[in-house]
Design an enzyme around this catalytic site. Sequence first.
Site, mmCIF file in Angstrom:
data_model
loop_
_atom_site.group_PDB
_atom_site.id
_atom_site.type_symbol
_atom_site.label_atom_id
_atom_site.label_comp_id
_atom_site.label_asym_id
_atom_site.label_seq_id
_atom_site.Cartn_x
_atom_site.Cartn_y
_atom_site.Cartn_z
ATOM 1 N N GLY B 14 -5.990 12.984 -8.907
ATOM 2 C CA GLY B 14 -5.219 11.965 -8.196
ATOM 3 C C GLY B 14 -5.008 10.710 -9.029
ATOM 4 O O GLY B 14 -5.404 10.643 -10.201
ATOM 5 N N ARG B 41 -5.036 23.494 -4.952
ATOM 6 C CA ARG B 41 -3.721 23.301 -5.544
ATOM 7 C C ARG B 41 -3.797 22.843 -7.007
ATOM 8 O O ARG B 41 -2.986 23.215 -7.840
ATOM 9 C CB ARG B 41 -2.947 22.259 -4.715
ATOM 10 C CG ARG B 41 -1.462 22.230 -4.886
ATOM 11 C CD ARG B 41 -0.818 21.419 -3.753
ATOM 12 N NE ARG B 41 -1.449 20.103 -3.587
ATOM 13 C CZ ARG B 41 -0.960 18.976 -4.114
ATOM 14 N NH1 ARG B 41 0.147 18.998 -4.791
ATOM 15 N NH2 ARG B 41 -1.588 17.824 -3.912
ATOM 16 N N SER B 42 -4.791 21.971 -7.309
ATOM 17 C CA SER B 42 -4.877 21.399 -8.655
ATOM 18 C C SER B 42 -5.900 22.104 -9.538
ATOM 19 O O SER B 42 -5.987 21.824 -10.736
ATOM 20 C CB SER B 42 -5.239 19.912 -8.570
ATOM 21 O OG SER B 42 -4.245 19.209 -7.867
ATOM 22 N N ARG B 101 -18.137 3.934 4.902
ATOM 23 C CA ARG B 101 -18.337 2.530 4.514
ATOM 24 C C ARG B 101 -19.071 1.705 5.563
ATOM 25 O O ARG B 101 -19.855 0.829 5.231
ATOM 26 C CB ARG B 101 -16.977 1.866 4.237
ATOM 27 C CG ARG B 101 -16.351 2.313 2.945
ATOM 28 C CD ARG B 101 -14.973 1.668 2.798
ATOM 29 N NE ARG B 101 -14.257 2.250 1.663
ATOM 30 C CZ ARG B 101 -12.935 2.364 1.609
ATOM 31 N NH1 ARG B 101 -12.184 1.951 2.625
ATOM 32 N NH2 ARG B 101 -12.361 2.892 0.550
ATOM 33 N N CYS B 131 -9.772 -0.914 -1.707
ATOM 34 C CA CYS B 131 -9.267 -1.550 -2.923
ATOM 35 C C CYS B 131 -8.900 -3.018 -2.715
ATOM 36 O O CYS B 131 -9.090 -3.838 -3.614
ATOM 37 C CB CYS B 131 -8.080 -0.767 -3.481
ATOM 38 S SG CYS B 131 -6.804 -0.373 -2.285
ATOM 39 N N SER B 161 0.608 1.812 -5.726
ATOM 40 C CA SER B 161 -0.348 2.828 -6.177
ATOM 41 C C SER B 161 -1.569 2.885 -5.277
ATOM 42 O O SER B 161 -2.338 3.844 -5.365
ATOM 43 C CB SER B 161 -0.756 2.600 -7.638
ATOM 44 O OG SER B 161 -1.413 1.362 -7.772
ATOM 45 N N GLY B 162 -1.762 1.889 -4.409
ATOM 46 C CA GLY B 162 -2.794 1.988 -3.380
ATOM 47 C C GLY B 162 -2.539 3.159 -2.443
ATOM 48 O O GLY B 162 -3.448 3.639 -1.780
ATOM 49 N N LYS B 228 -10.439 -3.323 7.621
ATOM 50 C CA LYS B 228 -11.324 -3.028 6.489
ATOM 51 C C LYS B 228 -11.655 -4.303 5.713
ATOM 52 O O LYS B 228 -12.798 -4.518 5.313
ATOM 53 C CB LYS B 228 -10.652 -2.032 5.536
ATOM 54 C CG LYS B 228 -10.631 -0.597 6.019
ATOM 55 C CD LYS B 228 -9.859 0.267 5.010
ATOM 56 C CE LYS B 228 -9.647 1.668 5.545
ATOM 57 N NZ LYS B 228 -8.760 2.460 4.641
ATOM 58 N N HIS B 257 -3.282 -5.292 -6.885
ATOM 59 C CA HIS B 257 -3.273 -5.938 -5.575
ATOM 60 C C HIS B 257 -3.560 -7.428 -5.768
ATOM 61 O O HIS B 257 -4.404 -7.800 -6.590
ATOM 62 C CB HIS B 257 -4.392 -5.375 -4.690
ATOM 63 C CG HIS B 257 -4.113 -4.007 -4.128
ATOM 64 N ND1 HIS B 257 -2.966 -3.301 -4.381
ATOM 65 C CD2 HIS B 257 -4.872 -3.230 -3.303
ATOM 66 C CE1 HIS B 257 -3.016 -2.140 -3.729
ATOM 67 N NE2 HIS B 257 -4.157 -2.069 -3.076
ATOM 68 N N ASN B 330 -5.983 -2.406 -8.606
ATOM 69 C CA ASN B 330 -6.497 -1.671 -7.452
ATOM 70 C C ASN B 330 -7.003 -0.280 -7.804
ATOM 71 O O ASN B 330 -7.777 0.310 -7.051
ATOM 72 C CB ASN B 330 -5.427 -1.572 -6.361
ATOM 73 C CG ASN B 330 -4.096 -1.087 -6.891
ATOM 74 O OD1 ASN B 330 -3.472 -1.777 -7.706
ATOM 75 N ND2 ASN B 330 -3.657 0.079 -6.465
#
Lengths: 353, 353
Positions: B14, B41-42, B101, B131, B161-162, B228, B257, B330
Site C-alpha cells: 500500500g 491480490r498483491s 487505538r 496521521c 494520500s491519507g 480521532k 497534512h 502523513n
Amino acid sequence: MGALPTLAVVGATGAVGTVMCELLSSRKNMWGEIRLVASKRSAGRTLVVRGDEVVVQELAADVFDGVDVAMFDVPDEVSAEWAPIAVSRGAIAVDNSGAFRMDPDVPLVVPEINPEQSRNRPKGIIANANCTTLTMIVALAPLHREYGLKELVLASYQAVSGAGKDGVDTLLDQLERVSGDRSLGSRSGNVRQAVGDDLGPFPAPLALNVVPWAGSLRDGGWSSEELKMRNESRKILGLPDLKVSATCVRVPVVTGHSVAVHAVFGVEVDAEGAREVLRHAPGVILVDDPAAGEFPMPIDAVGTDPAWVGRIRRSIDDPRALDLFVTGDNLRKGAALNTAQIAELLSKELQAS
Amino acid sequence: MGALPTLAVVGATGAVGTVMCELLSSRKNMWGEIRLVASKRSAGRTLVVRGDEVVVQELAADVFDGVDVAMFDVPDEVSAEWAPIAVSRGAIAVDNSGAFRMDPDVPLVVPEINPEQSRNRPKGIIANANCTTLTMIVALAPLHREYGLKELVLASYQAVSGAGKDGVDTLLDQLERVSGDRSLGSRSGNVRQAVGDDLGPFPAPLALNVVPWAGSLRDGGWSSEELKMRNESRKILGLPDLKVSATCVRVPVVTGHSVAVHAVFGVEVDAEGAREVLRHAPGVILVDDPAAGEFPMPIDAVGTDPAWVGRIRRSIDDPRALDLFVTGDNLRKGAALNTAQIAELLSKELQAS
C-alpha cells in the site's frame, strides 16, 4: 422620486470589476448612467454592461462630475487618493480597499447586518470589508444575535482570485506545468522545481500546496489578512472586545474562500437551533447533510450570492461553542456583490430624497 | 545481546507500505529477516528492501511463525482480525489502523512523547495514532510540558494520500482533466462536470476544491477523523479532560497534512519562548520567518521526517493562547515512520533482553 442616479465603477477591468459588470447587468431600475473607469493602461477598452458597450475612461477628477455613487475596487493607495476626490466632486464613495475600513468616520457596511450605518458617513465614504471576513460574517451575525458572540477561532482556505487575475493565472499556469507528472508532490522540493521561479503574487507555489500566508507582515508575526479578519469582524458586529484569532491560508482553489469557524457564545447553544437560525437568515444557504455529501465547498459556491454554511456541530467539550464551515464567492459577496448592495442602499436613498 | 529480531510488514504494497520499505532500507542493525505480507491480490509481487528483492507473501497465520515484531498497515477490520493472530504466534503487533487505538489495554505510542508506554502492552499490541494527530502532536507535546495544555481548536488541511494510492490517483487524474481549461473553477458546478462521476475515495472532487469531510459520520455531526484528533490527542498526552474541537478538511495536496492550531494553556505564553522550546524539541523543525517566506508547507515537508512548525503567534486577545501552523508527511511521521520508530523501540528491547 428623482431620476435614477449615476454610477461610476473605478477598477472596472480587474477581477472584481469584471464580476461587478455582470452583477450590474442583472439588476434593473437602480442606475441611470454607468461610467466605467480604470487606470491609463486599461482606459479605452470596451466592456459590456446591461447589454451596452461602454468605453472605459481613464481615472481623472472630472470623470466624477455628475456621479452620485462611485465604487472603487483598486489598490489601497489608489483609493486613499481618489475616493476623497470623488467625494469632492459630489459623489458618495463605496470603497472595497483597506484604506478606510478602520477609520472611525467611515462605516463598514454589510447590508444584511448593519444597513442603517450606510447613512452615517461623515466623510462621504462607505467601506466594504475584506473578502475573507465578508464570506463568513453574514452567517455569524444571526448566530451572534441569537446567542451573543464572545470569541472566534478562525482558519481560512482562501482562493487565488483573492489576489486578482494575476493570482488566477499563476495557479492555472502552475497546474498546467505539474499536470501529467505523477511523481510531483511526493518528494520535498519537486513541485518547487516544476513550477519554477514565477510565483506570481504569492510567496510560494500554490499547485499541490497550501500556503499559510496572505498579506503583509505585522507585529507579533500576524499577517495583515489575519488582523483584518479580527478588526473588521469586531467593527461590523459592533463588538469591540470580541476575542478573535485567525490563521489565513491560501489554497489551490480558483474562486471561493472558506473558513473553519469555532465560535464561542455567552449562552449554551445547540446545533439544530443554530441550523434553524441560519435557515431563515438573509444571504445564507444551509448545506448540512454530510451523509448525503452536502457541505459547503468552493466548486459549488463560486458564482453564487449567498454564504454557504454547514458542518454545524456543538463542541463536545464546550456547550457554549459551535464549530462550522462557511464558503462564499470571494469575488461576489466577498467583494463585488457586497459593494453593489451598499451602492443600491444609496441608490434607493437618493431616489427617495 | 541476542540476534537481530525478525520483522513482518503486513500491508507492504500500500501507500504506507511503500514508504515503509524505503524507511527500512535506510535503517541498519535493527532487523534480521524482513518478511513482506499483503492480501492475496498483491501476494507474489517482488519489492526491494535493503537492496534485496523480497517476494510478498499472502497473509496467513503461519507467516507470523518466528516473527518477533509484526507491523500492520491494513484496514481496521483486517487488523482487528489478524493482529491478535500475529500475537498468538509469538509476535508483538504494531498496528497503524484505528482498531485498537482507544483500547485501554493498548498503548498509543509516539516515541518522542511517551516511549515508556511501549513496554506496557497487556494484549501484545501497540497502536500507532492516526496521521493527522501524528503530524501535529510532536510539536504540541513539548509546548504542553512547558505551559500545560488546556484546550485545542484545530482545522486540518489533509492530503489525498491519507486516503491511500487510490486517493493520489484520483486527485492526479482530476487535475489532468481540468488542466488547460481556464474557465474551470469560476462557475458553480463546472469543476464537477469536468471531473465526472469518478470521485475515488472522496465524497466530492478535490481538484480546485476543498472538501470539509474526512472519514465517516458520527454522533452530533462529527466526522470520525475529527473525533480521532480529539480522542487520540487526549490519550497520547495523558490529558483525559483536554478540550478539543477539530474540523477536518481535505485539500488538493498529494502528501503532507497541515493543521492550523489554536492552543490554550494554563499559564501566559510568549511566542519567542515557544519558538525556543520547539527549536530543541526532538522530531520538530522550526520554520518561522514569514518575511523570508519561511513557513511550514506540504511541498517542503513531504518526504522528510520531522513536524514542520511555524507561524507562531501569541493570540492578541488571550495571553494564554498560541496560534501556529504545523505540516508533516502523513505517510512518514503520520504513519510509516512512527510505526518504524515504535518497532525499533521493540527491537532494542528484544536485543537487550
